[in-house]
Design a protein around this motif. Sequence first.
Motif, PDB file in Angstrom:
ATOM      1  N   ALA A  98      51.975  -9.965 -90.788  1.00 28.81           N
ATOM      2  CA  ALA A  98      52.906 -10.308 -89.705  1.00 28.81           C
ATOM      3  C   ALA A  98      54.296 -10.626 -90.234  1.00 28.81           C
ATOM      4  O   ALA A  98      55.298 -10.313 -89.583  1.00 28.81           O
ATOM      5  CB  ALA A  98      52.361 -11.490 -88.906  1.00 28.81           C
ATOM      6  N   ASP A  99      54.379 -11.257 -91.399  1.00 29.82           N
ATOM      7  CA  ASP A  99      55.689 -11.518 -92.002  1.00 29.82           C
ATOM      8  C   ASP A  99      56.378 -10.199 -92.319  1.00 29.82           C
ATOM      9  O   ASP A  99      57.568 -10.011 -92.031  1.00 29.82           O
ATOM     10  CB  ASP A  99      55.514 -12.359 -93.265  1.00 29.82           C
ATOM     11  CG  ASP A  99      56.839 -12.816 -93.872  1.00 29.82           C
ATOM     12  OD1 ASP A  99      57.871 -12.773 -93.170  1.00 29.82           O
ATOM     13  OD2 ASP A  99      56.841 -13.228 -95.048  1.00 29.82           O
ATOM     14  N   GLY A 100      55.639  -9.267 -92.911  1.00 28.98           N
ATOM     15  CA  GLY A 100      56.215  -7.958 -93.217  1.00 28.98           C
ATOM     16  C   GLY A 100      56.613  -7.188 -91.971  1.00 28.98           C
ATOM     17  O   GLY A 100      57.660  -6.535 -91.938  1.00 28.98           O
ATOM     18  N   ALA A 101      55.793  -7.270 -90.917  1.00 30.47           N
ATOM     19  CA  ALA A 101      56.097  -6.548 -89.675  1.00 30.47           C
ATOM     20  C   ALA A 101      57.359  -7.094 -89.018  1.00 30.47           C
ATOM     21  O   ALA A 101      58.232  -6.335 -88.580  1.00 30.47           O
ATOM     22  CB  ALA A 101      54.917  -6.639 -88.718  1.00 30.47           C
ATOM     23  N   THR A 102      57.461  -8.417 -88.931  1.00 31.58           N
ATOM     24  CA  THR A 102      58.660  -9.005 -88.327  1.00 31.58           C
ATOM     25  C   THR A 102      59.891  -8.736 -89.189  1.00 31.58           C
ATOM     26  O   THR A 102      60.981  -8.498 -88.662  1.00 31.58           O
ATOM     27  CB  THR A 102      58.484 -10.516 -88.116  1.00 31.58           C
ATOM     28  OG1 THR A 102      58.056 -11.135 -89.333  1.00 31.58           O
ATOM     29  CG2 THR A 102      57.460 -10.806 -87.020  1.00 31.58           C
ATOM     30  N   SER A 103      59.719  -8.745 -90.510  1.00 31.96           N
ATOM     31  CA  SER A 103      60.836  -8.451 -91.409  1.00 31.96           C
ATOM     32  C   SER A 103      61.344  -7.029 -91.220  1.00 31.96           C
ATOM     33  O   SER A 103      62.550  -6.786 -91.149  1.00 31.96           O
ATOM     34  CB  SER A 103      60.406  -8.644 -92.879  1.00 31.96           C
ATOM     35  OG  SER A 103      59.969  -9.951 -93.130  1.00 31.96           O
ATOM     36  N   SER A 104      60.409  -6.087 -91.147  1.00 31.12           N
ATOM     37  CA  SER A 104      60.794  -4.681 -90.969  1.00 31.12           C
ATOM     38  C   SER A 104      61.475  -4.468 -89.623  1.00 31.12           C
ATOM     39  O   SER A 104      62.514  -3.792 -89.538  1.00 31.12           O
ATOM     40  CB  SER A 104      59.556  -3.776 -91.079  1.00 31.12           C
ATOM     41  OG  SER A 104      59.019  -3.804 -92.381  1.00 31.12           O
ATOM     42  N   ALA A 105      60.886  -5.049 -88.568  1.00 36.26           N
ATOM     43  CA  ALA A 105      61.489  -4.913 -87.238  1.00 36.26           C
ATOM     44  C   ALA A 105      62.876  -5.545 -87.214  1.00 36.26           C
ATOM     45  O   ALA A 105      63.821  -4.978 -86.628  1.00 36.26           O
ATOM     46  CB  ALA A 105      60.594  -5.556 -86.188  1.00 36.26           C
TER      47      ALA A 105
END
Length: 577
Positions: A82-89
């Motif tokens: 989730a950290d990676g997903a929010t970072s990418s978004a």
Amino acid sequence: MNNVSVISKYTEISAALEASDLEPLLKRIYANRGIESCDQLDYSMAGLLDFTKLKGIEAASAIIADAVMNNESVVIVGDFDADGATSSALMVRALRSLGLPGVRYLVPNRFEYGYGLTPEIVLLARDMSPDLIITDDNGISSIEGVAYAKQQNIKVVVTDHHLQGAVLPDADAIVNPNQQGCTFPSKMMAGVGVAFYVMLAVRASLRSRGWFDAQRPEPNMANLLDLVALGTVADVVPLDKNNRLLVQQGLGRIRKSQCCQGIQALLTISGKNMHNCSTQDFGFAVAPRLNAAGRLDDMSAGIECLLADDFEAAMDYAKMLDELNQQRKEIEGDMLVQAMTIMKTLLVKMDGEKLQSGLCLYDEEWHQGVVGLLASRVKEKFHRPVIAFADAGGDEMKGSARSIPGVHIRDVLDAIATRHPTLIQKFGGHAMAAGLSIKKADFEQFSSAFSQQIDSCIDKKSLDKVIETDGGLQMGELSMNAAEALSQAGPWGQCFPEPLFDDEFSVLDWKVLKEKHLKLKLRHCINSMEVDAIAFNQSSEVLPAGDSPLRIVYRMNVNEFRGYRNLQLIVEHIEPG
């Protein structure tokens, strides 16, 4: 099982806090968390730490600003949580708003490529013909991947928050508050927090170059704080003052309906009210659904949900994520039964001897994407550092480690790698969580080395679980009003925990829900107030045979169901009164 001690904590309230207009209950709670004045509870943007203090951010922002102005091909390489997903978004949204509409992202599939910017991921990214790769929530240990990208004449900017190893990648720029020589005061930021700071710096760089005008207005980066809040809570990083500021600002925007459609859809599918959104909603409802994509399938579905600008499109992704989360729950449940069987067999073999300090578990059928959750469950049950392994194909197995206070799990792995240079193929992580790969043939040797290393660095008292509470509630404090006030008084999270209380109750009635949760009707032994409670994953064996009172450790919660709201206690621990 180890001893569990419940300690009611009391910290003297400072004169400044005592003189404030806060309710007495909040004064006690804040004092227990080190708050001495209301200034420490000021979460206005004016208090945000200055991005210029991050080592490498000037070089990184200049490279990215050049890419924006020259319309270069930029690929974001993220992580599958989730950290990676929010970072990418966040990076995609930010760069689009800054004037780079063609920015793309790539997230490694954990089952095919594993974690981080590996040479294989660079090869995959090369099909997009990137001039620049920006990592988020990974890259600090990607020595080979960065080197390969440079061989392909691709610039690389690393943004990460994980602890560095002995050698840094030869990137064009690295932004990581935990790299050596970085004087940024907060070392606790999640990957999404680092990404946000980098985008602030890119905007400042573009502003200084006169990039913005009437046709290309300067974007308001505060619009991204909903993503920062979600990713920060989901990654369970310590909520120091700066992280609390970021989370509170994001929550404030969500409560005002000023959030991306994806977060709104995920809250809706979870049955949560956006206007009362809390960190608990993030941690127990939104993040698990987002993480399910990376655990079972491909995190691209999660990122697309967060990038959707249309609510119906976001809901389609949210429904997909909800279904994946249901599958994850079923897989995790089956794996937990198997793990408990392994532990029972181990305890029988030990015949009363004390359980070893560090536990390694493996089953060839376990799901690689769910072993981290399994390690957490076993750690909670036995209060020991745990590594759960899954088959990674060929002769390799991948493990996910979870630790307890007093044991820095990444340092433990680093020490093992130093003493046994060929035992661990690769590893990385934090104090409380880490990942690693080993050879299947080395499992027994690694398990022994792990337990020995834990023994050498742990205070044996750390193996006895201690639950710190804020004490009992006084007359009138066990109420809906207090529960609602506490929900909004955070943000609560790691190292700034949600208030826990302990009191004695008698049990008026109980029943088992879904064959694993205990639904209770309780009466407070002092003020006789009756209240509903639920103890998740708790059997009825803890209940007394007669009318003896119980000492219950609990959180206050406002339960919402079909428009009806009532006070409900979330039970964390039960013992005889």
